[in-house]
Design a protein around this motif. Sequence first.
Motif, PDB file in Angstrom:
ATOM      1  N   TYR A  73       0.847  -1.313  -0.031  1.00 59.79           N
ATOM      2  CA  TYR A  73       0.049   0.120  -0.170  1.00 59.79           C
ATOM      3  C   TYR A  73       0.820   1.346   0.078  1.00 59.79           C
ATOM      4  O   TYR A  73       0.454   2.271  -0.716  1.00 59.79           O
ATOM      5  CB  TYR A  73      -0.835  -0.051   1.225  1.00 59.79           C
ATOM      6  N   LEU A  74       2.080   1.171   0.801  1.00 59.84           N
ATOM      7  CA  LEU A  74       2.698   2.269   0.787  1.00 59.84           C
ATOM      8  C   LEU A  74       3.443   2.651  -0.389  1.00 59.84           C
ATOM      9  O   LEU A  74       3.752   4.105  -0.607  1.00 59.84           O
ATOM     10  CB  LEU A  74       3.933   2.211   1.993  1.00 59.84           C
ATOM     11  N   ALA A  75       3.861   1.883  -1.324  1.00 57.31           N
ATOM     12  CA  ALA A  75       4.483   1.768  -2.455  1.00 57.31           C
ATOM     13  C   ALA A  75       3.515   2.734  -3.636  1.00 57.31           C
ATOM     14  O   ALA A  75       3.967   3.450  -4.148  1.00 57.31           O
ATOM     15  CB  ALA A  75       4.917   0.777  -3.241  1.00 57.31           C
ATOM     16  N   LEU A  76       2.278   2.414  -3.471  1.00 55.22           N
ATOM     17  CA  LEU A  76       1.289   3.189  -4.398  1.00 55.22           C
ATOM     18  C   LEU A  76       0.863   4.636  -3.806  1.00 55.22           C
ATOM     19  O   LEU A  76       0.972   5.185  -4.788  1.00 55.22           O
ATOM     20  CB  LEU A  76      -0.074   2.235  -4.377  1.00 55.22           C
ATOM     21  N   LEU A  77       0.660   4.751  -2.459  1.00 56.15           N
ATOM     22  CA  LEU A  77       0.672   5.864  -1.882  1.00 56.15           C
ATOM     23  C   LEU A  77       1.965   6.845  -2.084  1.00 56.15           C
ATOM     24  O   LEU A  77       1.917   8.066  -2.459  1.00 56.15           O
ATOM     25  CB  LEU A  77       0.530   5.955  -0.445  1.00 56.15           C
ATOM     26  N   PHE A  78       2.955   6.129  -2.367  1.00 55.88           N
ATOM     27  CA  PHE A  78       4.439   6.710  -2.554  1.00 55.88           C
ATOM     28  C   PHE A  78       4.445   7.484  -4.032  1.00 55.88           C
ATOM     29  O   PHE A  78       4.599   8.703  -4.027  1.00 55.88           O
ATOM     30  CB  PHE A  78       5.599   6.139  -2.401  1.00 55.88           C
ATOM     31  N   LEU A  79       3.920   6.649  -4.959  1.00 54.19           N
ATOM     32  CA  LEU A  79       3.724   7.315  -6.390  1.00 54.19           C
ATOM     33  C   LEU A  79       2.846   8.273  -6.465  1.00 54.19           C
ATOM     34  O   LEU A  79       3.298   9.284  -7.263  1.00 54.19           O
ATOM     35  CB  LEU A  79       3.195   6.104  -7.200  1.00 54.19           C
ATOM     36  N   VAL A  80       1.669   8.331  -5.780  1.00 49.99           N
ATOM     37  CA  VAL A  80       0.860   9.334  -5.652  1.00 49.99           C
ATOM     38  C   VAL A  80       1.539  10.779  -5.044  1.00 49.99           C
ATOM     39  O   VAL A  80       1.509  11.502  -5.802  1.00 49.99           O
ATOM     40  CB  VAL A  80      -0.405   8.974  -5.059  1.00 49.99           C
ATOM     41  N   ASN A  81       1.925  10.464  -3.883  1.00 46.70           N
ATOM     42  CA  ASN A  81       2.688  11.652  -3.120  1.00 46.70           C
ATOM     43  C   ASN A  81       3.677  12.238  -4.142  1.00 46.70           C
ATOM     44  O   ASN A  81       3.947  13.548  -4.242  1.00 46.70           O
ATOM     45  CB  ASN A  81       2.972  11.154  -1.789  1.00 46.70           C
ATOM     46  N   PHE A  82       4.508  11.283  -4.492  1.00 45.40           N
ATOM     47  CA  PHE A  82       5.614  11.957  -5.462  1.00 45.40           C
ATOM     48  C   PHE A  82       5.213  12.670  -6.594  1.00 45.40           C
ATOM     49  O   PHE A  82       6.014  13.612  -7.080  1.00 45.40           O
ATOM     50  CB  PHE A  82       6.574  10.525  -5.953  1.00 45.40           C
ATOM     51  N   ALA A  83       4.304  12.217  -7.243  1.00 44.08           N
ATOM     52  CA  ALA A  83       3.722  12.932  -8.531  1.00 44.08           C
ATOM     53  C   ALA A  83       3.163  14.112  -8.119  1.00 44.08           C
ATOM     54  O   ALA A  83       3.565  15.136  -8.728  1.00 44.08           O
ATOM     55  CB  ALA A  83       2.804  12.109  -9.366  1.00 44.08           C
ATOM     56  N   VAL A  84       2.527  14.154  -7.013  1.00 43.56           N
ATOM     57  CA  VAL A  84       1.960  15.647  -6.563  1.00 43.56           C
ATOM     58  C   VAL A  84       3.299  16.757  -6.481  1.00 43.56           C
ATOM     59  O   VAL A  84       3.141  17.790  -6.610  1.00 43.56           O
ATOM     60  CB  VAL A  84       0.912  15.315  -5.602  1.00 43.56           C
ATOM     61  N   VAL A  85       4.070  16.183  -5.463  1.00 52.37           N
ATOM     62  CA  VAL A  85       5.034  17.010  -4.745  1.00 52.37           C
ATOM     63  C   VAL A  85       5.879  17.319  -5.870  1.00 52.37           C
ATOM     64  O   VAL A  85       6.461  18.549  -5.924  1.00 52.37           O
ATOM     65  CB  VAL A  85       5.567  16.626  -3.546  1.00 52.37           C
ATOM     66  N   SER A  86       6.417  16.533  -6.758  1.00 55.30           N
ATOM     67  CA  SER A  86       7.313  16.962  -7.893  1.00 55.30           C
ATOM     68  C   SER A  86       6.746  18.001  -8.757  1.00 55.30           C
ATOM     69  O   SER A  86       7.607  18.875  -9.129  1.00 55.30           O
ATOM     70  CB  SER A  86       7.517  15.595  -8.704  1.00 55.30           C
ATOM     71  N   THR A  87       5.437  17.878  -9.166  1.00 51.84           N
ATOM     72  CA  THR A  87       4.816  18.725  -9.836  1.00 51.84           C
ATOM     73  C   THR A  87       4.844  20.183  -9.242  1.00 51.84           C
ATOM     74  O   THR A  87       5.211  21.130  -9.906  1.00 51.84           O
ATOM     75  CB  THR A  87       3.181  18.339 -10.184  1.00 51.84           C
ATOM     76  N   ALA A  88       4.549  20.190  -7.931  1.00 52.38           N
ATOM     77  CA  ALA A  88       4.589  21.610  -7.198  1.00 52.38           C
ATOM     78  C   ALA A  88       6.056  22.041  -7.153  1.00 52.38           C
ATOM     79  O   ALA A  88       5.934  23.422  -7.537  1.00 52.38           O
ATOM     80  CB  ALA A  88       4.248  21.187  -5.712  1.00 52.38           C
ATOM     81  N   PHE A  89       7.153  21.470  -7.193  1.00 52.22           N
ATOM     82  CA  PHE A  89       8.367  21.778  -6.841  1.00 52.22           C
ATOM     83  C   PHE A  89       8.919  22.137  -8.645  1.00 52.22           C
ATOM     84  O   PHE A  89       9.781  23.146  -8.719  1.00 52.22           O
ATOM     85  CB  PHE A  89       9.299  21.128  -6.341  1.00 52.22           C
ATOM     86  N   LEU A  90       8.270  21.699  -9.454  1.00 53.30           N
ATOM     87  CA  LEU A  90       8.624  21.994 -10.744  1.00 53.30           C
ATOM     88  C   LEU A  90       7.962  23.142 -11.213  1.00 53.30           C
ATOM     89  O   LEU A  90       8.524  24.260 -11.796  1.00 53.30           O
ATOM     90  CB  LEU A  90       8.195  20.881 -11.924  1.00 53.30           C
ATOM     91  N   LEU A  91       6.804  23.468 -10.640  1.00 50.56           N
ATOM     92  CA  LEU A  91       6.121  24.832 -10.833  1.00 50.56           C
ATOM     93  C   LEU A  91       6.670  25.895  -9.843  1.00 50.56           C
ATOM     94  O   LEU A  91       6.173  27.170 -10.037  1.00 50.56           O
ATOM     95  CB  LEU A  91       4.550  24.632 -10.377  1.00 50.56           C
ATOM     96  N   MET A  92       7.446  25.315  -8.744  1.00 55.87           N
ATOM     97  CA  MET A  92       7.551  26.455  -7.759  1.00 55.87           C
ATOM     98  C   MET A  92       8.301  27.649  -8.371  1.00 55.87           C
ATOM     99  O   MET A  92       8.019  28.735  -7.768  1.00 55.87           O
ATOM    100  CB  MET A  92       8.635  25.858  -6.734  1.00 55.87           C
ATOM    101  N   PRO A  93       9.205  27.804  -9.162  1.00 53.09           N
ATOM    102  CA  PRO A  93       9.863  29.093  -9.884  1.00 53.09           C
ATOM    103  C   PRO A  93       8.793  29.977 -10.409  1.00 53.09           C
ATOM    104  O   PRO A  93       9.153  31.054 -10.600  1.00 53.09           O
ATOM    105  CB  PRO A  93      11.073  28.436 -10.839  1.00 53.09           C
ATOM    106  N   TYR A  94       7.869  29.398 -10.907  1.00 55.82           N
ATOM    107  CA  TYR A  94       6.832  30.216 -11.614  1.00 55.82           C
ATOM    108  C   TYR A  94       5.901  30.761 -10.586  1.00 55.82           C
ATOM    109  O   TYR A  94       5.209  31.937 -11.078  1.00 55.82           O
ATOM    110  CB  TYR A  94       6.287  29.371 -12.616  1.00 55.82           C
ATOM    111  N   ILE A  95       5.556  30.290  -9.519  1.00 55.31           N
ATOM    112  CA  ILE A  95       4.382  30.671  -8.730  1.00 55.31           C
ATOM    113  C   ILE A  95       4.695  31.321  -7.427  1.00 55.31           C
ATOM    114  O   ILE A  95       3.860  31.611  -6.576  1.00 55.31           O
ATOM    115  CB  ILE A  95       3.455  29.149  -8.269  1.00 55.31           C
TER     116      ILE A  95
END
Length: 457
Positions: free
Chosen positions: A434-456
Amino acid sequence: MLTRAVNAAANWSARWVPNSFVIACLLTLVVFVLVVTVADKNPIAAQGYWVKGFWELLELTMQLSLIVLTGYVVAVSPAMSRLLEFIAGLATSPRGAVALMGLVSMAASWLHWGLGLIAGPIFLQFLVRRHPRIDYRLAVAAGYLGSTCTWHAGLSGSAPLLMATPKNFMEAQAGLIPISATTFSAFNLALTAVVVIVMTVAVRRLYPRDADVLTSLDVAGMSPSAPAEIPVDPHASVRSDETGNGFSLARALEHRYALNLVMGLLGVSGLWTLYAQGGYRVSLNVFNFAFLFLALLLHPSPASFTQAVMRGATYLHGIVIQFPFYAGMYGLIRYSGLAETIGRWFVSIASPRTFPVIIYWYSGVLSYFIPSGGSKWAVEAPYVVSAAHTLGVPIPHAILAYAWGDMSTHFLQPFWAIPLLAIARVEFKDIVGYLALLFLVNFAVVSTAFLLMPYIS
């Protein structure tokens, strides 16, 4: 398709993932190999780094042992037991119960990471009693979300607090960074809210079909309908002595509330002094001090308190035996220069726009081997801050990227789950699917946020 993925991940982890102590040993060997091959140190030197670091987390080991022990003693007191029973009853279905478990864990960890370590495993027991058909594996995994999603973004986050503390080791290089620019920044608060919402929805969606549900009896051999652990009757022995063999001062002291009240009030009066001596920060020592004397005040007698302590002590073995091995890994990585080598690899491929997300990824990788936010920041801060200066990236961005990365791979690391695993009586392999699947969800959300960080921001 989601159900099949959940079942496949759970079955794979149950078959192939060893227990948490074996993982600690295997990781130690991996770090030895990296030190020899990547950091270019000979095996004798590597052994020296390992031995040098082996006992460096003794203070943390004792602090975390007390977190588990005092948290347990507070939770099984009569008043707290009734409160936790009430909260557990707020969920109206097993699916809602796992979502509530995740919310409690994430909220507690945001307030203080020490509170989060014990809130999940303690609340889990009450939740299972109110919802005996809950899927135990997913409920335990949800109890770990605070240590993986919110603690380093919260009030006790090590790196933001350290960088805001006068005379910290990085002040000359970076200046003082107020927590208004990190923990209480709009970016961090918004990302925390998004992650809490997404992960709460995710654990609900991951709930298995009825045919695939495994209860606490199936996974841990514990009856889900077992009664709560009730402390001894504080007056039973006193009444016996008074009616049979006469009054006993010793038994009166052991089985009445007076001594608990006096010692509890003494502890409360000393709490502010300890808080002030620590620079008005809620440290682990302050947290443990408060919980110890709160436990005394909540229990009806010294006998009740000591009986709860004896029960709670049975959950400490994982912390005591495994933390020295992680301290050894910390010594290997810190003293060999391996951390700097890996850091230079990541920084060499970064640009001002990609630096935050690359530091997020890098911090996650290193956290898998050094699962200690404050200690790891001491290793990484000099070259992370220097690289941020070179690339023109705001220092608060680098701190937040480090903080979120530091907790990201805890999904796949049993170190901070040891108190939870001990109290829940499960192995890491039971929940890592279960944790592995939750990791993938969290990783995708937070990675997207830090990719957008310089713009927002």
